[in-house]
Scaffold this motif. Structure first.
Motif, PDB file in Angstrom:
ATOM      1  N   ASP A   1       0.842  -1.235   0.064  1.00 57.32           N
ATOM      2  CA  ASP A   1      -0.087  -0.075  -0.022  1.00 57.32           C
ATOM      3  C   ASP A   1       0.875   1.315  -0.029  1.00 57.32           C
ATOM      4  O   ASP A   1       0.319   2.282  -0.561  1.00 57.32           O
ATOM      5  CB  ASP A   1      -0.916   0.083   1.092  1.00 57.32           C
ATOM      6  CG  ASP A   1      -2.030  -1.099   1.298  1.00 57.32           C
ATOM      7  OD1 ASP A   1      -2.299  -1.513   0.013  1.00 57.32           O
ATOM      8  OD2 ASP A   1      -2.538  -1.437   2.176  1.00 57.32           O
ATOM      9  N   THR A   2       2.193   1.338   0.511  1.00 57.10           N
ATOM     10  CA  THR A   2       2.881   2.292   0.548  1.00 57.10           C
ATOM     11  C   THR A   2       3.778   2.461  -0.683  1.00 57.10           C
ATOM     12  O   THR A   2       4.878   3.262  -0.698  1.00 57.10           O
ATOM     13  CB  THR A   2       3.832   2.339   1.635  1.00 57.10           C
ATOM     14  OG1 THR A   2       4.814   1.279   1.774  1.00 57.10           O
ATOM     15  CG2 THR A   2       3.030   2.248   2.873  1.00 57.10           C
ATOM     16  N   GLY A   3       3.714   1.653  -1.688  1.00 57.13           N
ATOM     17  CA  GLY A   3       4.398   1.726  -2.893  1.00 57.13           C
ATOM     18  C   GLY A   3       5.659   0.874  -3.231  1.00 57.13           C
ATOM     19  O   GLY A   3       6.430   1.090  -4.227  1.00 57.13           O
ATOM     20  N   GLU A   4       5.974  -0.164  -1.938  1.00 57.75           N
ATOM     21  CA  GLU A   4       7.201  -0.637  -2.180  1.00 57.75           C
ATOM     22  C   GLU A   4       7.056  -2.049  -2.851  1.00 57.75           C
ATOM     23  O   GLU A   4       5.758  -2.269  -2.627  1.00 57.75           O
ATOM     24  CB  GLU A   4       7.765  -0.736  -0.510  1.00 57.75           C
ATOM     25  CG  GLU A   4       8.096   0.366   0.305  1.00 57.75           C
ATOM     26  CD  GLU A   4       9.148   1.168  -0.283  1.00 57.75           C
ATOM     27  OE1 GLU A   4      10.133   0.681  -0.832  1.00 57.75           O
ATOM     28  OE2 GLU A   4       8.816   2.500  -0.551  1.00 57.75           O
ATOM     29  N   LEU A   5       7.967  -2.693  -2.964  1.00 59.09           N
ATOM     30  CA  LEU A   5       7.989  -4.124  -3.836  1.00 59.09           C
ATOM     31  C   LEU A   5       7.161  -4.971  -2.738  1.00 59.09           C
ATOM     32  O   LEU A   5       7.777  -4.898  -1.566  1.00 59.09           O
ATOM     33  CB  LEU A   5       9.306  -4.568  -4.170  1.00 59.09           C
ATOM     34  CG  LEU A   5       9.309  -5.917  -4.324  1.00 59.09           C
ATOM     35  CD1 LEU A   5       8.498  -6.307  -5.860  1.00 59.09           C
ATOM     36  CD2 LEU A   5      10.770  -6.620  -4.737  1.00 59.09           C
ATOM     37  N   ASN A   6       6.403  -5.663  -2.883  1.00 62.35           N
ATOM     38  CA  ASN A   6       5.657  -6.445  -1.967  1.00 62.35           C
ATOM     39  C   ASN A   6       6.452  -7.942  -2.262  1.00 62.35           C
ATOM     40  O   ASN A   6       6.283  -8.922  -3.037  1.00 62.35           O
ATOM     41  CB  ASN A   6       4.264  -6.688  -2.310  1.00 62.35           C
ATOM     42  CG  ASN A   6       3.630  -7.834  -1.218  1.00 62.35           C
ATOM     43  OD1 ASN A   6       4.184  -8.733  -0.644  1.00 62.35           O
ATOM     44  ND2 ASN A   6       2.367  -7.717  -1.139  1.00 62.35           N
TER      45      ASN A   6
END
Length: 139
Positions: free
Chosen positions: A15-20
């Motif tokens: 949700d924060t735009g980091e790679l999951n």
């Protein structure tokens, strides 16, 4: 490249735009468990145009490590910049991927001959043992 089914994977984000990373792991594992021939990471379906190169390389690193010996892996390494494509190809080759998917330079619009001579040939010359898959997006 052998015949079979290859899945072009998305690149999942938090949700924060980091790679999951967990999500990527699950996607790859699902494909392997269902007997896929191979996976493609960092293609256009995998958000390659919007990834920073550090993120791009990290996705390739994770996928190559997880899939090695379990299914084939293709890494999207194309760019509008030939030097970037050469560098990205070297990184992916160093991770042990099976092939490089190289999107044609879609912004600057060189001719087919120029693309072969100044783009694909530059990567093929540098990494002669690596299979290169052209990814042509018609104008």
């Amino acid at each position: 490249m052998e015949n079979g089914c290859f899945t072009a994977l998305i690149t999942p984000f938090t949700d924060t735009g980091e790679l999951n990373q967990s999500g990527l792991n699950q996607l790859i594992e699902f494909q392997i468990q269902n007997h896929i021939t191979g996976v493609l990471v960092t293609g256009t379906t995998g958000e390659s145009p919007t990834l920073k190169w550090e993120e791009h390389n990290h996705v390739i690193d994770l996928a190559a490590k997880q899939a090695k010996g379990r299914c084939r892996i293709i890494a999207g390494t194309g760019s509008n910049n030939t030097d970037e494509a050469v560098t990205a190809g070297g990184h992916a080759a160093g991770q042990g991927v099976d092939a490089l998917l190289m999107v044609d330079p879609y912004y600057n619009g060189p001719s087919s001959l120029e693309i072969r001579r100044e783009y694909y040939e530059a990567v093929a010359t540098k990494y002669p043992d690596m299979e290169i898959i052209p990814y042509i997006i018609p104008g």
